[in-house]
Design a protein around this motif. Structure first.
Motif, PDB file in Angstrom:
ATOM      1  N   GLU A 261     -24.004  -5.090   2.866  1.00  0.00           N
ATOM      2  CA  GLU A 261     -24.595  -5.907   3.937  1.00  0.00           C
ATOM      3  C   GLU A 261     -25.875  -6.579   3.471  1.00  0.00           C
ATOM      4  OE1 GLU A 261     -25.079  -4.277   7.848  1.00  0.00           O
ATOM      5  OE2 GLU A 261     -23.109  -3.302   7.749  1.00  0.00           O
ATOM      6  N   ALA A 262     -26.731  -5.822   2.789  1.00  0.00           N
ATOM      7  CA  ALA A 262     -27.987  -6.385   2.289  1.00  0.00           C
ATOM      8  C   ALA A 262     -27.702  -7.508   1.294  1.00  0.00           C
ATOM      9  CB  ALA A 262     -28.840  -5.303   1.637  1.00  0.00           C
TER      10      ALA A 262
ATOM     11  N   ALA B 213     -24.943  -9.383   1.156  1.00  0.00           N
ATOM     12  CA  ALA B 213     -24.370 -10.515   1.892  1.00  0.00           C
ATOM     13  C   ALA B 213     -25.444 -11.306   2.630  1.00  0.00           C
ATOM     14  CB  ALA B 213     -23.306 -10.012   2.870  1.00  0.00           C
ATOM     15  N   GLU B 214     -26.401 -10.601   3.233  1.00  0.00           N
ATOM     16  CA  GLU B 214     -27.495 -11.271   3.960  1.00  0.00           C
ATOM     17  C   GLU B 214     -28.321 -12.162   3.049  1.00  0.00           C
ATOM     18  OE1 GLU B 214     -29.809  -8.260   5.886  1.00  0.00           O
ATOM     19  OE2 GLU B 214     -28.136  -7.638   7.163  1.00  0.00           O
ATOM     20  N   ARG B 215     -28.415 -11.802   1.784  1.00  0.00           N
ATOM     21  CA  ARG B 215     -29.213 -12.566   0.820  1.00  0.00           C
ATOM     22  C   ARG B 215     -28.364 -13.503  -0.037  1.00  0.00           C
ATOM     23  NH1 ARG B 215     -31.308  -8.131   2.344  1.00  0.00           N
ATOM     24  NH2 ARG B 215     -33.540  -7.766   2.493  1.00  0.00           N
ATOM     25  N   GLY B 216     -27.078 -13.591   0.280  1.00  0.00           N
ATOM     26  CA  GLY B 216     -26.191 -14.486  -0.457  1.00  0.00           C
ATOM     27  C   GLY B 216     -25.874 -14.004  -1.867  1.00  0.00           C
ATOM     28  N   VAL B 217     -25.977 -12.701  -2.084  1.00  0.00           N
ATOM     29  CA  VAL B 217     -25.678 -12.125  -3.396  1.00  0.00           C
ATOM     30  C   VAL B 217     -24.218 -11.671  -3.403  1.00  0.00           C
ATOM     31  CG1 VAL B 217     -26.221 -10.291  -5.036  1.00  0.00           C
ATOM     32  CG2 VAL B 217     -28.057 -11.389  -3.744  1.00  0.00           C
ATOM     33  N   SER B 218     -23.452 -12.218  -4.311  1.00  0.00           N
ATOM     34  CA  SER B 218     -22.043 -11.861  -4.448  1.00  0.00           C
ATOM     35  C   SER B 218     -21.916 -10.565  -5.234  1.00  0.00           C
ATOM     36  CB  SER B 218     -21.325 -13.002  -5.181  1.00  0.00           C
ATOM     37  OG  SER B 218     -19.976 -12.692  -5.362  1.00  0.00           O
ATOM     38  N   VAL B 219     -21.011  -9.688  -4.798  1.00  0.00           N
ATOM     39  CA  VAL B 219     -20.757  -8.425  -5.490  1.00  0.00           C
ATOM     40  C   VAL B 219     -19.355  -8.485  -6.072  1.00  0.00           C
ATOM     41  CG1 VAL B 219     -20.553  -5.926  -5.243  1.00  0.00           C
ATOM     42  CG2 VAL B 219     -22.322  -7.162  -3.976  1.00  0.00           C
TER      43      VAL B 219
END
Length: 168
Positions: free
Chosen positions: A73-74, A76-82
């Motif tokens: 979630e953190a 995704a909120e910052r636009g970081v792809s995992v």
């Protein structure tokens, strides 16, 4: 991950390889200040503080199985792809399962004392229990090249999905 595996990225990409960063959160955060990407194993905790320390971070690669150490979630909120390494160890798992099946089916594990004493009566223990294996290609070969390894012993059959490099 071995440092040699990262050599292909250099010199076009500045790579920081330091396996000790997992044990020093402050140093990890300082190193990430200018980072665009991060590759983690299971010990690196990716929580709210990590993306905050890396404002330019765009992607996190996860080596190994599972994402329990990453706050999705953190990210995704910052636009970081995992990006997990899905399927990267499939062949190893299949080989381990087949090996375990053979060992258990043949009674090798339970026979360790007899084997050590040079008194293993394997012909009695393996009589009619040897696994037969055959590989069958999936007729569809959809998005991935799937094959199935069919192991059978007496009246039991085990079907293990596997990936191959090419459909034939």
């Amino acid at each position: 991950m071995h440092e040699a595996a990262l050599e292909a990225f250099r010199p076009a990409i500045d790579v920081c390889y330091d396996p000790t960063l997992v044990d020093d959160t402050e140093l990890l955060h300082r190193e990430l200040a200018q980072a665009d990407a991060l590759i983690v194993r299971n010990r690196t905790r990716v929580d709210l503080s990590l993306p905050d320390a890396a404002p330019d971070l765009r992607v996190i690669g996860r080596l190994g199985v599972g994402l329990e150490n990453i706050d999705l979630e953190a990210c995704a909120e910052r636009g970081v792809s995992v990006k997990p390494a899905t399927g990267a160890n499939t062949q190893s798992v299949v080989e381990c399962v087949i090996g375990a099946m053979l060992v258990l089916r043949r009674g090798v594990f339970a026979s360790t004392p007899e084997v050590l004493a040079d008194d293993w009566r394997r012909h009695w223990q393996s009589l009619g229990t040897i696994l037969r294996a055959s590989i069958v290609h999936d007729d569809h070969c959809a998005d991935a090249d799937h094959i199935f390894l069919i192991l059978s012993a007496a009246s039991e059959a085990y079907i293990l999905p596997m990936r191959s490099n090419a459909c034939t």
